[in-house]
Design an enzyme around this catalytic site. Structure first.
Site, PDB file in Angstrom:
ATOM      1  N   GLY A  45     107.475 110.396  79.392  1.00  0.00           N
ATOM      2  CA  GLY A  45     107.288 110.118  77.971  1.00  0.00           C
ATOM      3  C   GLY A  45     108.246 109.062  77.451  1.00  0.00           C
ATOM      4  N   CYS A  46     109.485 109.133  77.881  1.00  0.00           N
ATOM      5  CA  CYS A  46     110.495 108.184  77.409  1.00  0.00           C
ATOM      6  C   CYS A  46     110.223 106.779  77.943  1.00  0.00           C
ATOM      7  CB  CYS A  46     111.886 108.659  77.804  1.00  0.00           C
ATOM      8  SG  CYS A  46     112.319 110.238  77.032  1.00  0.00           S
ATOM      9  N   THR A  47     109.745 106.701  79.178  1.00  0.00           N
ATOM     10  CA  THR A  47     109.395 105.397  79.749  1.00  0.00           C
ATOM     11  C   THR A  47     108.206 104.807  78.999  1.00  0.00           C
ATOM     12  OG1 THR A  47     110.252 106.031  81.919  1.00  0.00           O
ATOM     13  CG2 THR A  47     108.671 104.200  81.855  1.00  0.00           C
TER      14      THR A  47
END
Length: 153
Positions: A45-47
Site C-alpha cells: 500500500g505504501c509503495t
C-alpha cells in the site's frame, strides 16, 4: 489532540531522505504542502501511494505545491525506497514518532500499525484538508483536489 482543518502546523525538525536535517519552516508557511504520513517503506500500500504521488508530482509542482512523505523508517530505508521507485520528493524519518505525535496521527489495526493520514497545508501554514484512511489509493485524488482549491483562491 489531533491537528485539524484550520490549525497552524507546528514547527518540527527531522532527518530527510538524504540524511540532512529538515526544518519544516523551510516549506511550511511558504508554499502549499501535501504532507502524508504512511506506515512503512516497501510495503504494497505504501509503495502504491508513493508511486501515485510520484506519477502526479509535476501536477502538484505546477500548482505551486510540494509533496513530502513521513514514516518511522530511517533515512537509509528512505534512500533505498526513493532510489528503487524514483521518488522525486523528500521522505522524512520519524523514527521516534515525534512528528506523528505532534500531528496526532492515529494508529490503525488496534494500535499495531502506524496510521495513514494526508494533510494539505496552505502557504500560510494552515491545514486545509485532513484525510485519514488506510486505503492508500484514495489519498492522491483528495490531496490534488485540495491543492487545486488552494491554487484557485
Amino acid at each position: 489532540m489531533a491537528l485539524a482543518i484550520g490549525d497552524q502546523v507546528p514547527q518540527f525538525k527531522t532527518t530527510d531522505t538524504n540524511g540532512n536535517v529538515f526544518d519544516s519552516t523551510t516549506i511550511v508557511g511558504k508554499k502549499p504542502l501535501v504532507l502524508y504520513f504512511y506506515p512503512k517503506d516497501n510495503t504494497p500500500g505504501c509503495t502504491a501511494q508513493a508511486c501515485s504521488f510520484r506519477d502526479q508530482y509535476e501536477d502538484f509542482l505546477d500548482l505551486g505545491a510540494e509533496v513530502i512523505g513521513v514514516s518511522g523508517d530511517d533515512f537509509a530505508s528512505h534512500q533505498k525506497f526513493t532510489s528503487q521507485y524514483r521518488l522525486p520528493f523528500l521522505l522524512l524519518s520519524d523514527t521516534n514518532r515525534k512528528i506523528r505525535k505532534l500531528f496526532g496521527v492515529p494508529t490503525a489495526l488496534l494500535g499495531m500499525l502506524p496510521g495513514r493520514v494526508t494533510y494539505v497545508i496552505d502557504s500560510n501554514g494552515i491545514i486545509q484538508m485532513v484525510f485519514n484512511s488506510m486505503l492508500a489509493g484514495q489519498h492522491l485524488s483528495k490531496a490534488l483536489a485540495a491543492v487545486k482549491k488552494i491554487a484557485a483562491q
